[in-house]
Design a protein around this motif. Structure first.
Motif, short mmCIF file in Angstrom:
data_model
loop_
_atom_site.label_atom_id
_atom_site.label_comp_id
_atom_site.label_asym_id
_atom_site.label_seq_id
_atom_site.Cartn_x
_atom_site.Cartn_y
_atom_site.Cartn_z
N LEU A 175 0.82 -1.21 0.00
CA LEU A 175 0.00 0.00 0.00
C LEU A 175 0.86 1.26 0.00
N ARG A 176 1.97 1.26 0.74
CA ARG A 176 2.85 2.44 0.76
C ARG A 176 3.49 2.66 -0.61
N GLU A 177 3.74 1.58 -1.36
CA GLU A 177 4.27 1.74 -2.71
C GLU A 177 3.25 2.38 -3.64
N LEU A 178 1.98 2.04 -3.45
CA LEU A 178 0.93 2.56 -4.31
C LEU A 178 0.44 3.94 -3.88
N LEU A 179 0.36 4.17 -2.57
CA LEU A 179 -0.20 5.41 -2.03
C LEU A 179 0.92 6.30 -1.49
N PRO A 180 1.35 7.28 -2.24
CA PRO A 180 2.44 8.14 -1.77
C PRO A 180 2.04 8.90 -0.51
N GLY A 181 2.95 8.94 0.45
CA GLY A 181 2.70 9.68 1.69
C GLY A 181 1.91 8.93 2.74
N LEU A 182 1.58 7.66 2.50
CA LEU A 182 0.85 6.88 3.50
C LEU A 182 1.74 6.68 4.72
#
Length: 194
Positions: A175-182
């Motif tokens: 998810l962190r790879e897909l959602l920047p700034g998570l």
């Protein structure tokens, strides 16, 4: 019930009283008793069943990827949690397999929520912003749906905590790879089980 409650009730001249376990139950109770259709309840199952009529479900971009029985909610019932898993035996609840076949947008009128989703949790907010983004491609949206399905099945619906924690660890990296700034989100802030 503890002795202190009985002593207080007797001293206050109360013949009946309600004792809730935590602030979530207090929230549900306070909302339920203000409803004109409220007839009372006896068990925790009844309390959460009544609560399903008073949650403030919100329209969200996640409604296109969330399972049919997951509902984005904006009420003050979550604390730090992202998901509240309600008892599985609530009246009119759908089977998991039926609800997983539909998304929330297509089942909102017919499927009562079985899992409440905190619309303001950092994970949920990041997902919503990503789906609303003008630069988000259809393949990226599809990937987020797959990750959300894995989150639902492998973490939220998983009864074995060690398995759920392990699955969350790998899913959070994806998810962190897909959602920047998570931000880094601990497993402990994800789920409240009832």
């Amino acid at each position: 019930m503890n002795i202190g409650t009985e002593v207080y009730a007797k001293a206050a001249g109360l013949s009946q009283w309600v004792l809730v376990e935590d602030r979530r139950e207090f929230f549900l109770f306070s909302k339920a008793v203000t409803s004109p259709d409220w007839k009372g309840f006896i068990s925790e199952k009844d309390l959460y069943s009544e609560g399903r009529h008073i949650f403030s479900e919100v329209q969200s971009p996640l409604s296109d990827i969330l399972r049919g029985d997951y509902a984005p909610i904006s009420d003050d019932i979550f604390g730090r949690a992202a998901f509240i898993v309600l008892p599985s035996n609530l009246p009119r609840a759908w089977k998991r397999s039926e609800a997983a076949a539909l998304v929330r947008r297509h089942s909102v009128d017919s499927c009562p929520p079985r899992v409440l989703v905190n619309a303001s949790h950092p994970l949920i907010s990041a997902m919503s912003l990503f789906l609303d983004g003008a630069l988000t491609s259809e393949p990226q949206k599809h990937l987020l749906k797959l990750l959300m399905d894995n989150l639902c099945d492998g973490v939220v619906e998983q009864d074995r905590i060690t398995v759920a924690r392990g699955r969350w660890k790998s899913l959070s990296r994806e998810l962190r790879e897909l959602l920047p700034g998570l931000p880094d989100i601990n497993y402990e802030t994800l789920i409240v089980r009832r």
